[in-house]
Design an enzyme around this catalytic site. Structure first.
Site, short mmCIF file in Angstrom:
data_model
loop_
_atom_site.label_atom_id
_atom_site.label_comp_id
_atom_site.label_asym_id
_atom_site.label_seq_id
_atom_site.Cartn_x
_atom_site.Cartn_y
_atom_site.Cartn_z
N LYS A 138 8.81 9.57 -20.15
CA LYS A 138 8.68 11.00 -19.84
C LYS A 138 9.86 11.49 -19.00
O LYS A 138 10.44 12.54 -19.27
CB LYS A 138 7.37 11.23 -19.07
CG LYS A 138 7.28 12.58 -18.38
CD LYS A 138 6.01 12.74 -17.59
CE LYS A 138 6.10 12.32 -16.15
NZ LYS A 138 6.87 13.19 -15.27
N ASN A 139 10.23 10.69 -18.01
CA ASN A 139 11.28 11.15 -17.10
C ASN A 139 12.68 11.06 -17.71
O ASN A 139 13.63 11.62 -17.17
CB ASN A 139 11.22 10.37 -15.78
CG ASN A 139 10.05 10.81 -14.93
OD1 ASN A 139 9.39 11.80 -15.25
ND2 ASN A 139 9.78 10.09 -13.85
N CYS A 187 4.17 16.84 -9.52
CA CYS A 187 3.20 16.32 -8.55
C CYS A 187 3.46 16.88 -7.16
O CYS A 187 4.60 17.08 -6.77
CB CYS A 187 3.29 14.80 -8.51
SG CYS A 187 2.72 14.03 -10.02
N ARG A 212 9.58 19.31 -1.99
CA ARG A 212 10.50 18.87 -3.04
C ARG A 212 11.58 19.93 -3.24
O ARG A 212 11.61 20.63 -4.25
CB ARG A 212 9.74 18.62 -4.36
CG ARG A 212 8.77 17.46 -4.24
CD ARG A 212 8.05 17.18 -5.53
NE ARG A 212 8.86 16.40 -6.45
CZ ARG A 212 8.40 15.90 -7.61
NH1 ARG A 212 7.17 16.12 -7.98
NH2 ARG A 212 9.19 15.20 -8.40
N ASP A 230 7.34 5.77 -8.19
CA ASP A 230 6.33 6.14 -9.18
C ASP A 230 5.37 4.99 -9.50
O ASP A 230 4.42 5.17 -10.27
CB ASP A 230 6.98 6.65 -10.48
CG ASP A 230 7.47 8.08 -10.32
OD1 ASP A 230 7.25 8.67 -9.26
OD2 ASP A 230 8.08 8.60 -11.27
N ARG A 263 -0.58 13.90 -18.10
CA ARG A 263 0.81 14.38 -18.01
C ARG A 263 1.80 13.26 -18.29
O ARG A 263 2.95 13.54 -18.65
CB ARG A 263 1.07 14.97 -16.62
CG ARG A 263 0.33 16.27 -16.35
CD ARG A 263 0.64 16.81 -14.97
NE ARG A 263 2.01 16.55 -14.66
CZ ARG A 263 2.46 16.13 -13.47
NH1 ARG A 263 1.62 15.95 -12.48
NH2 ARG A 263 3.74 15.91 -13.28
C1 UD1 Z 1 12.16 12.40 -10.28
C2 UD1 Z 1 10.96 12.04 -11.14
C3 UD1 Z 1 9.82 11.52 -10.28
C4 UD1 Z 1 10.30 10.36 -9.43
C5 UD1 Z 1 11.54 10.75 -8.64
C6 UD1 Z 1 12.16 9.59 -7.86
C7 UD1 Z 1 11.11 13.52 -13.03
C8 UD1 Z 1 10.57 14.69 -13.75
N1 UD1 Z 1 10.55 13.23 -11.87
O1 UD1 Z 1 11.75 13.44 -9.41
O2 UD1 Z 1 8.78 11.08 -11.15
O3 UD1 Z 1 9.27 10.03 -8.52
O4 UD1 Z 1 12.56 11.25 -9.54
O5 UD1 Z 1 12.45 8.52 -8.72
O6 UD1 Z 1 12.00 12.83 -13.49
N2 UD1 Z 1 15.47 15.95 -2.56
C9 UD1 Z 1 15.95 16.90 -1.70
N3 UD1 Z 1 16.76 17.88 -2.21
C10 UD1 Z 1 17.10 17.95 -3.53
C11 UD1 Z 1 16.60 16.97 -4.40
C12 UD1 Z 1 15.78 15.97 -3.90
O7 UD1 Z 1 15.68 16.90 -0.50
O8 UD1 Z 1 17.83 18.88 -3.92
C13 UD1 Z 1 14.61 14.87 -2.05
C14 UD1 Z 1 13.18 14.94 -2.60
O9 UD1 Z 1 12.38 15.81 -1.85
C15 UD1 Z 1 12.74 13.49 -2.49
C16 UD1 Z 1 14.04 12.73 -2.79
O10 UD1 Z 1 15.09 13.63 -2.52
O11 UD1 Z 1 12.31 13.22 -1.20
C17 UD1 Z 1 14.17 12.19 -4.19
O12 UD1 Z 1 13.94 13.25 -5.11
P1 UD1 Z 1 14.50 13.20 -6.60
O13 UD1 Z 1 15.11 11.87 -6.85
O14 UD1 Z 1 15.33 14.40 -6.81
O15 UD1 Z 1 13.17 13.29 -7.44
P2 UD1 Z 1 12.84 14.29 -8.63
O16 UD1 Z 1 14.03 14.46 -9.48
O17 UD1 Z 1 12.15 15.49 -8.09
#
Ligand code: UD1
Length: 418
Positions: free
Chosen positions: A22-23, A117, A122, A306, A399
């Site tokens: 999915k990701n 989630c 985020r 995850d 999902r």
């Molecule tokens: C993606 C995955 C999610 C997985 C996560 C980490 C998808 C759709 N989702 O989420 O299932 O758990 O990677 O492997 O692929 N952060 C910031 N600012 C930003 C971006 C991120 O502060 O601009 C923080 C987030 O709040 C979090 C951390 O960085 O604490 C990691 O987030 P990120 O790796 O970006 O996760 P997602 O892409 O949201």
């Protein structure tokens, strides 16, 4: 899918064929917008997050066709610059990838809100800082974000504050059709980031350094359509391996990339779970039980966040004495499942970003899936526990888990999904 009724306590044995990730699918589906051409995807998982992504693309004008044999054809040539419906975007985290894709194709992207989630804050500040480096300006009004730039975007150097999967993927998509070179430092190295790079490169992009913390994208004037196979879902695979351990096994997950599961397999081995690996399969069994361990989540190749809730559930039903813990370093509030496990009598306590678990015999209960992976954790606990449990709000689990009922029954689980 509203509710899962589980009659637990059975030994689970058999084989599960893992579906597409999915990701990986989400950034690739949205990244396809940059091609402005026809792409055909195989192994695209039919989970509700992916179906929602396809619906968003359809609303933006893409023509989508489900081909015989399971492939999906997306014609991106008809995508127009528009604002997608908020109710669809706010359901999935992956809708953020619209920003990079629409920006680099049309010079304007509107995201009326992104969901996924509820794991604590985020923010997408790193995505927006990167877009600013590429020459865009961003406006945020409430949940809605608009980014605009005159085209082409211009390559730049970006140092991410953390190795964000979302920011790395979004900036790779945006930079693919920018003018010149973009260097992304502190980039994420997750397999789904590499899968996006493979897709973009097959479509004509020039990307180097994938899998390292420094990715270089050399922009090209245009991308073209491709046939692309989505990589296996390491989180789905990991969930079934946890289930194999919790319910005796052996459970074999096949059509997987074993190297993506290395952190989980190392930990399972430490716990006394038997692991057998082949070229494209991993088998887990625990005929003599297993004990808890201590794990810390982190960016790939560390233990994936995850799989954190599923691991806690596995600890909670361990049959050998000794405490275990999971320390969460990626998302601040990924512990909502803990309260539900306590309804089953589990001894789980959360302090700061660590959950401590003392294994106990649990009792069947009615539970509510708090989020996608938290729901999967409840499913593991329920299947390992004698008696009839019910998991409500099961749409959360749908999902991310394709053909769940069929796959669970295939390994001997007594489950009904309503
Ligand atoms: C993606 C995955 C999610 C997985 C996560 C980490 C998808 C759709 N989702 O989420 O299932 O758990 O990677 O492997 O692929 N952060 C910031 N600012 C930003 C971006 C991120 O502060 O601009 C923080 C987030 O709040 C979090 C951390 O960085 O604490 C990691 O987030 P990120 O790796 O970006 O996760 P997602 O892409 O949201």
């Amino acid at each position: 899918m509203h509710k899962i009724v589980v009659r637990g306590g059975r030994r689970l044995v058999g084989e599960v064929r893992v579906g597409g990730s999915k990701n990986a699918a989400l950034p690739i589906l949205f990244g396809g917008i940059v091609t402005g051409d026809v792409c055909v995807f195989t192994e695209l998982p039919r989970v509700s997050d992916v179906l929602r992504a396809l619906e968003i693309l359809r609303c933006l004008g893409a023509r989508i066709c489900f081909l015989s044999g399971g492939a999906v054809r997306v014609d991106y040539s008809t995508v127009r610059s528009a604002c997608p419906p908020a109710y669809l975007c706010s359901g999935i985290r992956g809708s953020t990838y619209l920003l990079g894709a629409m920006l680099t194709r049309f010079g304007r992207a509107v995201l009326p809100g992104a969901g996924g989630c509820d794991l604590g804050e985020r923010p997408i500040d790193q995505h927006l800082l990167g877009f600013a480096g590429l020459g865009a300006t961003a406006r945020t009004v409430g949940e809605s974000v608009t980014v605009e730039a005159s085209l082409p975007l211009v390559g730049c150097e970006i140092a991410l504050a953390m190795p964000s999967v979302g920011a790395t993927a979004n900036l790779m998509i945006a930079a693919a059709a920018a003018h010149g070179k973009t260097v992304i430092r502190n980039a994420a190295a997750e397999p789904h980031v590499a899968a996006l790079a493979d897709f973009l490169c097959a479509a004509g992009a020039q990307i180097e350094g994938v899998g390292t913390s420094c990715i270089t994208v050399t922009g090209v004037p245009a991308l073209h359509g491709v046939h692309h196979r989505i990589i296996p879902d390491m989180i789905e695979a990991g969930t079934y391996l946890c289930l194999g351990a919790a319910c005796g096994g052996p459970v074999r997950v096949c059509a997987v990339c074993p190297e993506h599961l290395a952190a989980l397999c190392d930990l399972l081995l430490q716990m006394g779970v038997r692991i057998e690996q082949g070229k494209d399969y991993v088998t887990a069994s625990a005929p003599d039980g297993y004990c808890c361990a201590n794990a810390t989540t982190g960016p790939y190749p560390a233990f994936p966040t995850d799989l954190h809730p599923q691991l806690t559930a596995l600890f909670a039903v361990a049959d050998r004495n000794g405490e275990g813990s999971v320390t969460e370093t990626v998302f601040s509030s990924r512990f909502r499942y803990a309260e539900e496990l306590r309804r089953m009598g589990a001894d789980v306590s959360v302090k700061g970003n660590t959950v401590k678990v003392t294994p106990k015999k649990l009792r069947a209960a009615t539970l509510r899936a708090p989020d996608l992976r938290g729901g999967a954790a409840l499913l593991i606990a329920a299947l390992a526990t004698n008696g009839k449990s019910e998991i409500t709000n099961a749409a959360q689990i749908a999902r991310g888990y394709e053909h769940l009922e069929q796959k669970l029954r295939g390994i001997g689980a007594d489950v009904c999904i309503y």
